[in-house]
Design a protein around this motif. Structure first.
Motif, PDB file in Angstrom:
ATOM      1  N   SER A 141     -15.391   1.956  11.378  1.00  0.00           N
ATOM      2  CA  SER A 141     -16.069   2.533  12.619  1.00  0.00           C
ATOM      3  C   SER A 141     -15.179   3.387  13.246  1.00  0.00           C
ATOM      4  O   SER A 141     -13.906   3.691  12.837  1.00  0.00           O
ATOM      5  CB  SER A 141     -16.711   1.480  13.225  1.00  0.00           C
ATOM      6  N   GLN A 142     -15.426   3.920  14.191  1.00  0.00           N
ATOM      7  CA  GLN A 142     -14.862   5.041  15.246  1.00  0.00           C
ATOM      8  C   GLN A 142     -13.697   4.035  15.764  1.00  0.00           C
ATOM      9  O   GLN A 142     -12.426   4.410  15.710  1.00  0.00           O
ATOM     10  CB  GLN A 142     -15.554   5.636  16.132  1.00  0.00           C
ATOM     11  N   ARG A 143     -14.097   3.034  16.374  1.00  0.00           N
ATOM     12  CA  ARG A 143     -13.017   2.040  17.043  1.00  0.00           C
ATOM     13  C   ARG A 143     -11.786   1.428  15.861  1.00  0.00           C
ATOM     14  O   ARG A 143     -10.694   1.547  16.251  1.00  0.00           O
ATOM     15  CB  ARG A 143     -13.586   0.649  17.540  1.00  0.00           C
ATOM     16  N   LEU A 144     -12.393   1.006  14.623  1.00  0.00           N
ATOM     17  CA  LEU A 144     -11.281   0.724  13.814  1.00  0.00           C
ATOM     18  C   LEU A 144     -10.376   1.910  13.327  1.00  0.00           C
ATOM     19  O   LEU A 144      -9.251   1.807  13.076  1.00  0.00           O
ATOM     20  CB  LEU A 144     -12.071   0.241  12.406  1.00  0.00           C
ATOM     21  N   GLN A 145     -10.967   2.999  13.485  1.00  0.00           N
ATOM     22  CA  GLN A 145     -10.359   4.285  12.727  1.00  0.00           C
ATOM     23  C   GLN A 145      -9.216   4.440  13.887  1.00  0.00           C
ATOM     24  O   GLN A 145      -8.066   4.694  13.597  1.00  0.00           O
ATOM     25  CB  GLN A 145     -11.299   5.413  12.881  1.00  0.00           C
ATOM     26  N   TYR A 146      -9.469   4.045  15.252  1.00  0.00           N
ATOM     27  CA  TYR A 146      -8.652   4.513  16.130  1.00  0.00           C
ATOM     28  C   TYR A 146      -7.329   3.387  16.189  1.00  0.00           C
ATOM     29  O   TYR A 146      -6.290   3.677  16.542  1.00  0.00           O
ATOM     30  CB  TYR A 146      -9.016   4.636  17.574  1.00  0.00           C
ATOM     31  N   ILE A 147      -7.742   2.172  15.827  1.00  0.00           N
ATOM     32  CA  ILE A 147      -6.777   1.268  15.835  1.00  0.00           C
ATOM     33  C   ILE A 147      -5.844   1.598  14.482  1.00  0.00           C
ATOM     34  O   ILE A 147      -4.385   1.182  14.820  1.00  0.00           O
ATOM     35  CB  ILE A 147      -7.584  -0.110  15.635  1.00  0.00           C
ATOM     36  N   LYS A 148      -6.464   1.860  13.652  1.00  0.00           N
ATOM     37  CA  LYS A 148      -5.576   2.153  12.446  1.00  0.00           C
ATOM     38  C   LYS A 148      -4.491   3.298  12.703  1.00  0.00           C
ATOM     39  O   LYS A 148      -3.556   3.396  12.254  1.00  0.00           O
ATOM     40  CB  LYS A 148      -6.614   2.732  11.199  1.00  0.00           C
ATOM     41  N   ALA A 149      -4.960   4.281  13.582  1.00  0.00           N
ATOM     42  CA  ALA A 149      -4.200   5.425  13.743  1.00  0.00           C
ATOM     43  C   ALA A 149      -3.055   5.077  14.697  1.00  0.00           C
ATOM     44  O   ALA A 149      -2.030   5.935  14.832  1.00  0.00           O
ATOM     45  CB  ALA A 149      -5.244   6.534  14.585  1.00  0.00           C
ATOM     46  N   LEU A 150      -3.203   4.119  15.433  1.00  0.00           N
ATOM     47  CA  LEU A 150      -2.227   3.609  16.375  1.00  0.00           C
ATOM     48  C   LEU A 150      -1.090   2.768  15.688  1.00  0.00           C
ATOM     49  O   LEU A 150      -0.017   2.605  16.032  1.00  0.00           O
ATOM     50  CB  LEU A 150      -2.753   2.631  17.375  1.00  0.00           C
ATOM     51  N   ILE A 151      -1.489   2.702  14.244  1.00  0.00           N
ATOM     52  CA  ILE A 151      -0.122   2.093  13.197  1.00  0.00           C
ATOM     53  C   ILE A 151       0.481   3.121  12.763  1.00  0.00           C
ATOM     54  O   ILE A 151       0.127   3.451  11.481  1.00  0.00           O
ATOM     55  CB  ILE A 151      -0.971   0.873  12.446  1.00  0.00           C
ATOM     56  N   THR A 152       1.624   3.252  13.333  1.00  0.00           N
ATOM     57  CA  THR A 152       2.406   4.583  12.551  1.00  0.00           C
ATOM     58  C   THR A 152       3.678   4.107  12.048  1.00  0.00           C
ATOM     59  O   THR A 152       4.324   4.734  11.318  1.00  0.00           O
ATOM     60  CB  THR A 152       2.516   5.389  13.950  1.00  0.00           C
ATOM     61  N   THR A 153       4.180   2.811  11.948  1.00  0.00           N
ATOM     62  CA  THR A 153       5.303   2.217  11.352  1.00  0.00           C
ATOM     63  C   THR A 153       4.723   1.174  10.754  1.00  0.00           C
ATOM     64  O   THR A 153       4.076   0.288  10.884  1.00  0.00           O
ATOM     65  CB  THR A 153       6.387   1.716  12.587  1.00  0.00           C
ATOM     66  N   PRO A 154       5.644   0.921   9.455  1.00  0.00           N
ATOM     67  CA  PRO A 154       5.279  -0.152   8.736  1.00  0.00           C
ATOM     68  C   PRO A 154       5.574  -1.650   9.302  1.00  0.00           C
ATOM     69  O   PRO A 154       6.793  -1.450  10.165  1.00  0.00           O
ATOM     70  CB  PRO A 154       6.120  -0.168   7.321  1.00  0.00           C
ATOM     71  N   TYR A 155       5.228  -2.790   8.955  1.00  0.00           N
ATOM     72  CA  TYR A 155       5.520  -4.068   9.377  1.00  0.00           C
ATOM     73  C   TYR A 155       5.610  -4.798   8.240  1.00  0.00           C
ATOM     74  O   TYR A 155       5.341  -4.626   7.155  1.00  0.00           O
ATOM     75  CB  TYR A 155       4.283  -4.531  10.176  1.00  0.00           C
ATOM     76  N   THR A 156       6.396  -5.949   8.566  1.00  0.00           N
ATOM     77  CA  THR A 156       6.434  -6.984   7.402  1.00  0.00           C
ATOM     78  C   THR A 156       5.262  -7.846   7.321  1.00  0.00           C
ATOM     79  O   THR A 156       4.443  -8.023   6.385  1.00  0.00           O
ATOM     80  CB  THR A 156       7.535  -8.232   8.024  1.00  0.00           C
ATOM     81  N   HIS A 157       4.365  -8.164   8.626  1.00  0.00           N
ATOM     82  CA  HIS A 157       3.241  -8.763   8.486  1.00  0.00           C
ATOM     83  C   HIS A 157       2.230  -8.264   9.623  1.00  0.00           C
ATOM     84  O   HIS A 157       2.717  -8.012  10.752  1.00  0.00           O
ATOM     85  CB  HIS A 157       3.260 -10.354   8.905  1.00  0.00           C
ATOM     86  N   ILE A 158       0.926  -7.729   9.187  1.00  0.00           N
ATOM     87  CA  ILE A 158      -0.106  -7.361  10.025  1.00  0.00           C
ATOM     88  C   ILE A 158      -1.245  -8.475  10.038  1.00  0.00           C
ATOM     89  O   ILE A 158      -1.754  -9.010   8.782  1.00  0.00           O
ATOM     90  CB  ILE A 158      -0.796  -6.034   9.925  1.00  0.00           C
ATOM     91  N   TRP A 159      -1.613  -8.988  11.113  1.00  0.00           N
ATOM     92  CA  TRP A 159      -2.743 -10.112  11.213  1.00  0.00           C
ATOM     93  C   TRP A 159      -3.890  -9.543  11.847  1.00  0.00           C
ATOM     94  O   TRP A 159      -3.979  -9.202  13.014  1.00  0.00           O
ATOM     95  CB  TRP A 159      -2.056 -11.021  12.159  1.00  0.00           C
ATOM     96  N   ASP A 160      -4.966  -9.288  11.101  1.00  0.00           N
ATOM     97  CA  ASP A 160      -6.185  -8.897  11.286  1.00  0.00           C
ATOM     98  C   ASP A 160      -7.055 -10.155  11.785  1.00  0.00           C
ATOM     99  O   ASP A 160      -7.602 -10.598  10.872  1.00  0.00           O
ATOM    100  CB  ASP A 160      -6.806  -8.221  10.093  1.00  0.00           C
ATOM    101  N   CYS A 161      -7.014 -10.209  13.290  1.00  0.00           N
ATOM    102  CA  CYS A 161      -7.730 -11.367  13.693  1.00  0.00           C
ATOM    103  C   CYS A 161      -8.993 -11.101  13.960  1.00  0.00           C
ATOM    104  O   CYS A 161      -9.549  -9.979  14.067  1.00  0.00           O
ATOM    105  CB  CYS A 161      -6.988 -12.050  15.023  1.00  0.00           C
TER     106      CYS A 161
END
Length: 233
Positions: free
Chosen positions: A11-31
């Motif tokens: 969805s648009q919201r999820l696309q924008y959330i994803k766009a804010l993730i610009t660096t790699p992380y050790t763990h991402i928690w999708d709550c």
């Protein structure tokens, strides 16, 4: 091929959330991950060493786990499924090195009051670790921002996105960030976009209606939002 599904449609919201993730992380928690679409997309693009799918609905998580077991051809350690309350994330269990392990916790699709309750619990769980949050409450944005400021969160980024004729504020925050977070938003506004101006006017009108009840002390909130208006007139 590691992909779980090449046709994931966000969805648009999820696309924008994803766009804010610009660096790699050790763990991402999708709550509150619902059908897990965001987490699956982040897994496909290897945005973290491990993607965690978190929800309290067993049937939803069973389906996600079946999908991952059937289609994911990467390492089993690339994902985890947790049928738990988001307020009880096992961050410590997945932190081998406090300085090098980074966590991103995504909470979206819930009301502001519940979000603040979750953050109350998560604060004590995450205070000793490198943890960032992406938050997208469905309402009570001002209260959530007030809460974050009070608890010394700083802004990393923010967006205003529109979906089904409704505006949603997405906040990327962390206590480690020194950038000022404001109650009414700063980076998200684009007043060359008529939708943004309309969202601001509707927000002001909402609080003006609340002000009709003398028990609602919202005059200062109205003033803060109205101070944004001269720049666009």
């Amino acid at each position: 091929m590691n992909s779980t599904n090449k046709n994931i449609k966000l969805s648009q919201r999820l696309q924008y959330i994803k766009a804010l993730i610009t660096t790699p992380y050790t763990h991402i928690w999708d709550c509150c991950c619902d059908h897990g679409l965001l987490g699956l997309s982040l897994l496909d693009e290897r945005r973290a060493e491990t993607i965690h799918f978190v929800d309290v609905v067993p049937d939803l998580l069973d389906k996600i786990e079946q999908t991952l077991t059937q289609f994911w051809q990467g390492n089993r350690e690339d994902w985890q499924v947790h049928c738990i309350d988001a307020a009880a994330l096992p961050v410590a269990q997945y932190t081998q090195n406090k300085t090098e392990n980074t966590h991103l916790i995504i909470i979206a699709g819930i009301g502001g009051d519940l979000m603040m309750q979750l953050l109350d619990s998560l604060h004590w769980i995450t205070v000793d670790y490198h943890v960032e949050f992406i938050l997208c409450p469905v309402h009570h944005n001002y209260k959530v921002r007030e809460y974050l400021i009070e608890h010394r969160f700083g802004l990393m980024n923010e967006s205003l996105v529109f979906e089904n004729n409704r505006g949603y504020e997405i906040l990327h925050v962390a206590t480690l960030s020194s950038r000022l977070l404001t109650e009414t938003g700063s980076l998200m506004w684009d007043f060359n976009n008529a939708l943004h101006l309309d969202y601001l006017n509707k927000t002001i009108a909402h609080y003006q209606r609340l002000a009709n009840n003398p028990n609602n002390q919202v005059g200062h909130i109205i003033n803060q939002y109205q101070r944004l208006l001269p720049d666009v007139e």
